[in-house]
Scaffold this motif. Structure first.
Motif, short mmCIF file in Angstrom:
data_model
loop_
_atom_site.label_atom_id
_atom_site.label_comp_id
_atom_site.label_asym_id
_atom_site.label_seq_id
_atom_site.Cartn_x
_atom_site.Cartn_y
_atom_site.Cartn_z
N ILE A 277 0.87 -1.19 0.00
CA ILE A 277 0.00 0.00 0.00
C ILE A 277 0.90 1.23 0.00
N ASP A 278 0.82 2.04 -1.04
CA ASP A 278 1.62 3.26 -1.15
C ASP A 278 0.72 4.44 -0.80
N LEU A 279 1.10 5.21 0.22
CA LEU A 279 0.23 6.25 0.77
C LEU A 279 0.88 7.63 0.63
N PRO A 280 0.39 8.46 -0.30
CA PRO A 280 0.95 9.81 -0.43
C PRO A 280 0.74 10.62 0.86
N LYS A 281 1.69 11.50 1.12
CA LYS A 281 1.68 12.25 2.38
C LYS A 281 0.44 13.14 2.52
N ASP A 282 0.03 13.79 1.44
CA ASP A 282 -1.13 14.67 1.55
C ASP A 282 -2.41 13.88 1.79
N VAL A 283 -2.50 12.69 1.18
CA VAL A 283 -3.67 11.83 1.42
C VAL A 283 -3.69 11.39 2.88
N ALA A 284 -2.52 11.07 3.42
CA ALA A 284 -2.44 10.62 4.82
C ALA A 284 -2.94 11.67 5.80
N MET A 285 -2.85 12.95 5.41
CA MET A 285 -3.26 14.02 6.31
C MET A 285 -4.70 14.48 6.10
N GLU A 286 -5.36 13.95 5.06
CA GLU A 286 -6.78 14.26 4.84
C GLU A 286 -7.62 13.65 5.96
N LYS A 287 -8.80 14.21 6.19
CA LYS A 287 -9.70 13.68 7.22
C LYS A 287 -10.88 12.96 6.58
N ILE A 288 -11.26 11.85 7.23
CA ILE A 288 -12.39 11.05 6.74
C ILE A 288 -13.21 10.56 7.93
N LYS A 289 -14.42 10.13 7.65
CA LYS A 289 -15.22 9.43 8.64
C LYS A 289 -14.84 7.95 8.57
N PHE A 290 -14.37 7.42 9.68
CA PHE A 290 -13.81 6.07 9.65
C PHE A 290 -14.89 5.00 9.77
N LYS A 291 -14.84 4.04 8.85
CA LYS A 291 -15.67 2.86 8.93
C LYS A 291 -14.92 1.72 8.26
N TYR A 292 -14.66 0.68 9.04
CA TYR A 292 -13.90 -0.44 8.49
C TYR A 292 -14.86 -1.51 7.98
N PRO A 293 -14.72 -1.90 6.72
CA PRO A 293 -15.67 -2.89 6.16
C PRO A 293 -15.46 -4.28 6.76
N LYS A 294 -16.55 -5.01 6.90
CA LYS A 294 -16.46 -6.38 7.41
C LYS A 294 -15.99 -7.34 6.33
N THR A 295 -16.38 -7.07 5.11
CA THR A 295 -15.98 -7.91 3.98
C THR A 295 -15.64 -7.01 2.79
N VAL A 296 -14.97 -7.60 1.81
CA VAL A 296 -14.67 -6.87 0.58
C VAL A 296 -15.01 -7.76 -0.61
N VAL A 297 -15.31 -7.12 -1.72
CA VAL A 297 -15.58 -7.84 -2.96
C VAL A 297 -14.40 -7.63 -3.89
N LEU A 298 -13.84 -8.72 -4.34
CA LEU A 298 -12.69 -8.66 -5.25
C LEU A 298 -13.04 -9.45 -6.51
N PRO A 299 -13.65 -8.81 -7.48
CA PRO A 299 -14.02 -9.52 -8.72
C PRO A 299 -12.79 -10.15 -9.38
N GLY A 300 -12.92 -11.39 -9.75
CA GLY A 300 -11.81 -12.07 -10.41
C GLY A 300 -10.86 -12.78 -9.47
N TYR A 301 -10.96 -12.49 -8.17
CA TYR A 301 -10.09 -13.17 -7.21
C TYR A 301 -10.92 -14.21 -6.45
N LYS A 302 -10.84 -15.44 -6.91
CA LYS A 302 -11.62 -16.51 -6.29
C LYS A 302 -10.76 -17.77 -6.19
N PRO A 303 -9.89 -17.83 -5.18
CA PRO A 303 -9.06 -19.03 -5.02
C PRO A 303 -9.92 -20.28 -4.87
#
Length: 553
Positions: A157-183
């Motif tokens: 994960i490459d995180l630009p410095k200005d993005v790291a200092m932006e503010k957001i409302k935090f919500k961590y997802p319980k699951t993610v959808v990754l189309p094409g990734y199906k081991p």
């Protein structure tokens, strides 16, 4: 309530139950380090970013969890590359977080800017450049999911410095959808049935086990399979410990420096059951002569590995634990008495051996370490002759007891990986076996070990040269030795003492035997400088172009 993206990143790590991270700070990653003040996650300050990647790798191999490392942009990120490549080759789950210059400066050749996502495309399972602050939690969730599922591997994960200092409302997802990734986790039932038939019809089966057994926690199923069909088990370097080393069916390592009896057994077998292994060149050598009379069953979670290097009769894509669990009920008890008698004959005819006369032999050091260590001790090696001697002469009863750089063969892996291993398993003894070449590549991580008060037991097999390269020059360059002899080597025992360790130098077998029980029982960190025979070679050895049963011994 809004928080910065950097703070959100730390919360994401908390949600993933990350206990510790390995890293080295710098300007572009500074917002993330500032956010570390607000967490219980422990940060391990290494002495070089390469050490951070190898330490996260060692931690992951021992615990089975995802290792995490941090570095700043530019040289900080590029210093991680060897460790990332090492984890990729050995299928180690890691999440690598790098700082990046601000988005408006990307592509301008700004100070400490490199295209780390572009550089690491071939050596990561996937990578992300965070452009949208609100996507950070989803990206982290995806990264951990990708790193730890299917065939594990590093995700960046490459995180630009200005993005790291932006503010957001935090919500961590319980699951993610990754189309094409199906081991594929379960093997195809008809393929499993066919495998059962081939195995039951065989008279000379051999099981070839790789690191996939350890990754899938499939050692119990492997043991059941071997005992049910009475098949001897050989393994790759990454497979060490996946099958008990004291078991009568244990054959030891296969391939370039494998046991002659393992290589001969594979050459004579009529059924080779490959489980969680990838048929790399160090094992197969000359493809046309590898298991020439065998029907090969290949079980692996990565479909790209099946049929890539050798001819396969039956492919089974799936998690090896699941596949073996489905295969076992298809099988009946087999005795294979003539085949097992032949295996005993091969072991008697081609034992591992070395000349015990003269100066201290490196094989003797490894044998004695094996004799005195406890069964739960973790052995970490670097790369070179000592690595092969450890693989040949050490025996392990359970997985995750042996750590080494396999596919990449990265010198410098040992010390930082041992740091990560000890932090991941603080109640277990961690023994490092390392050469005088390898220790000088990352010996600054002795400072990390000292700072963390880690009682590592370090054994330097000191032959005052790059032993494996010298051996290759013996065989392939008519003993023309170039750039392999160290004209200057420091006193490693004194080096250990400078880092707060107990330091000893041993030159004879008697000195070693007297010292070993004391060293392994000591609660303190210890470095033992073993002055070993500088001319000793790793044998057996399969030369280029030869079949694996034609090893020089």
């Amino acid at each position: 309530m809004e928080i910065t993206v950097a703070e959100a990143l730390i919360r994401c790590l908390e949600q993933e139950n990350v206990e510790l991270v390995f890293g080295y700070p710098g300007g572009a990653i500074l917002p993330v380090y500032d956010a570390l003040n607000k967490t219980t996650i422990k940060h391990i300050l290494v002495r070089h970013e390469q050490g951070a990647a190898h330490a996260a790798d060692g931690y992951a191999r021992v615990t089975g969890k995802v290792g995490v490392c941090l570095a700043t942009s530019g040289p900080g990120a590029t210093n991680l590359i060897t460790g990332i490549a090492n984890a990729y080759m050995d299928s180690v789950p890691m999440v690598v977080i790098t700082g990046q210059v601000s988005t408006g400066m990307v592509g301008t050749d700004a100070f400490q800017e490199v295209d780390i996502t572009g550089i690491t495309i071939p050596i990561t399972k996937h990578n992300f450049l965070v452009k949208d602050p609100n996507q950070l939690p989803v990206i982290v969730k995806k990264a951990f999911h990708l790193a730890s599922t299917g065939r594990p591997g590093p995700v960046l994960i490459d995180l630009p410095k200005d993005v790291a200092m932006e503010k957001i409302k935090f919500k961590y997802p319980k699951t993610v959808v990754l189309p094409g990734y199906k081991p594929t986790f379960k093997g195809h039932p008809s393929m499993v049935q066919q495998a059962g038939r081939i195995i039951m019809e065989s008279e000379r089966p051999v099981i070839y086990a790789g690191g996939g057994i350890r990754i899938a926690n499939a050692s119990p199923e492997l043991l059941q399979l071997a005992e049910k069909i009475n098949a001897p088990v050989t393994h790759t370097l990454m497979g060490l410990g996946c099958f008990p080393g004291d078991h009568p069916l244990f054959l030891g390592m296969l391939g370039l420096h494998g046991t002659k009896y393992a290589n001969q057994a594979v050459t004579e077998c009529d059924c080779l059951i490959a489980v969680g292994a990838r048929f790399d060149d160090r094992v197969v050598s000359k493809i046309s002569g590898f298991a020439p009379t065998a029907k090969i069953i290949h079980i692996d979670i990565d479909p790209a590995e099946i049929g890539k290097n050798v001819r396969i009769q039956l492919p089974i894509v799936g998690d090896v634990k699941n596949v073996l669990g489905a295969l076992l009920p298809q099988l009946e008890k087999k005795e294979n008495a003539p085949w097992l008698a032949r295996i005993r004959q091969l072991k008697e005819e081609f034992p591992l051996h070395y000349d015990r006369n003269g100066c201290l032999k490196p094989q003797f050091v490894v044998e004695k370490l094996n004799e005195y260590k406890d069964d739960r001790a973790i052995v970490v090696t670097d790369v070179g002759q000592h690595q092969m001697w450890a693989a040949q002469y050490m025996r392990f009863k359970e997985p995750r007891c042996f750590l080494s750089s396999g596919g990449l063969g990265a010198m410098g892996f040992c010390l930082p990986a041992a740091v990560g291993a000890k932090l991941g398993a603080p109640d277990r003894t961690v023994i490092t076996v390392i050469g005088d070449g390898g220790i000088q590549m990352t010996m600054q991580e002795l400072g990390t070990a000292a700072e963390q008060k880690l009682p590592l037991k370090i054994f330097v097999l000191n032959n005052q040269r790059l032993g494996m390269v010298r051996q290759l020059q013996d065989f392939y360059c008519q003993k023309r030795h170039v750039a392999v002899d160290f004209q200057f080597n420091l006193d490693f025992a004194e080096l250990g003492r400078l880092y707060g360790m107990e330091g000893y130098t041993v030159e004879t077998a008697q000195q070693l035997e007297k010292l070993l029980p004391e060293v392994l029982a000591s609660p303190k960190p210890v470095l033992v400088n073993c002055m070993v025979d500088p001319e000793e070679n790793v044998l057996p050895m399969v030369l280029d172009g030869a079949n694996i049963n034609e090893a020089v011994d």
